[in-house]
Design an enzyme around this catalytic site. Structure first.
Site, PDB file in Angstrom:
ATOM      1  N   HIS A  17       0.843  -1.206   0.000  1.00 25.65           N
ATOM      2  CA  HIS A  17       0.000   0.000   0.000  1.00 25.65           C
ATOM      3  C   HIS A  17       0.874   1.251   0.000  1.00 25.65           C
ATOM      4  CE1 HIS A  17      -3.077  -2.664   2.252  1.00 25.65           C
ATOM      5  NE2 HIS A  17      -3.589  -2.431   1.060  1.00 25.65           N
ATOM      6  N   LYS A  41     -16.124  -6.897   6.141  1.00 28.51           N
ATOM      7  CA  LYS A  41     -14.852  -7.637   6.186  1.00 28.51           C
ATOM      8  C   LYS A  41     -14.469  -8.039   7.616  1.00 28.51           C
ATOM      9  CE  LYS A  41     -11.938  -6.945   2.273  1.00 28.51           C
ATOM     10  NZ  LYS A  41     -10.590  -6.519   1.836  1.00 28.51           N
ATOM     11  N   ARG A  90      -2.145  -5.460  -8.575  1.00 28.99           N
ATOM     12  CA  ARG A  90      -1.048  -6.396  -8.339  1.00 28.99           C
ATOM     13  C   ARG A  90      -1.047  -7.438  -9.453  1.00 28.99           C
ATOM     14  NH1 ARG A  90      -3.075  -8.084  -2.758  1.00 28.99           N
ATOM     15  NH2 ARG A  90      -4.950  -7.843  -4.014  1.00 28.99           N
ATOM     16  N   SER A 128      -3.132  -7.804   2.849  1.00 30.18           N
ATOM     17  CA  SER A 128      -3.306  -7.638   4.297  1.00 30.18           C
ATOM     18  C   SER A 128      -3.688  -8.959   4.954  1.00 30.18           C
ATOM     19  CB  SER A 128      -4.379  -6.586   4.579  1.00 30.18           C
ATOM     20  OG  SER A 128      -3.965  -5.345   4.075  1.00 30.18           O
TER      21      SER A 128
END
Ligand code: COA
Length: 162
Positions: A17, A41, A90, A128
């Site tokens: 990030h 989440k 990514r 993450s």
């Protein structure tokens, strides 16, 4: 570019990030890092903790500020008078999800543009949740996260590992 928004859940912020935010900061006047509540989440860190970690991890970047938000990203962008979202891409697997979010955000506000910055190879497979999993099992994540996040993860999982 004037003001850009880099949104995410940042649970927690990683070196990947920070790489994207640093690149965004180098091509814009101001970056607002938008930390989403993302209740669906069920984040490990609270919104306040995620915001605080991002503030500390990005303190060296003069034109970057961090703001938490709840609700729709398009509404947050409007409240900040920002018209550009910058996201990291990514692997190719990110593309479909990002394509859907970009299309929906565009439907909600046609004045909003989304730009993508490719992650360098060393951050391509970082996420993450991978960082959380390694840390939860007692692994060393110091190469993937800033020092303040490394400490916060150790504290979070200290009791679990006892
Ligand atoms: N380096 C490392 N990891 C990265 C990365 C990078 N450059 N870019 C993304 N990731 C990781 C994130 O850490 C996250 O990992 P995880 O799922 O393992 O925790 C994952 O890739 C997904 O990232 P992202 O696409 O940024 O999703 P997000 O959940 O972090 O944030 C929001 C998505 C907040 C932008 C989106 O949910 C949102 O806009 N929410 C507000 C509500 C809304 O407007 N909804 C309608 C959207 S159309």
């Amino acid at each position: 570019m004037k003001r850009v928004i880099t949104p995410g859940t940042f649970d927690p912020i990683t070196s990947g990030h920070i790489d994207v935010i640093t690149r965004a900061a180098s091509i814009s006047d101001e970056v607002i890092v938008a930390v989403a509540a993302s209740p669906k989440k069920h984040p490990l860190f609270s919104l306040e903790e995620r915001t605080d970690l991002a503030i500390r991890a990005l303190a060296h970047l003069d034109n970057v500020r961090v703001e938490p938000f709840k609700g729709l990203l398009v509404d947050f962008c409007a409240s900040m008078d920002a018209h550009v979202i910058v996201k990291g891409l990514r692997a190719i697997t990110d593309f479909e999800y990002e394509f859907q979010m970009t299309a929906l955000n565009y439907e909600l506000n046609q004045h909003l543009e989304t730009l993508f910055i490719m992650s360098p190879p060393n951050y391509m497979y970082l996420s993450s949740s991978i960082v959380r999993e390694i840390a939860s099992l007692g692994g060393d994540v110091s190469q993937f996260v800033p020092p303040c996040v490394d400490v916060a993860l150790k504290e979070k999982f200290a009791t679990a590992l006892l």
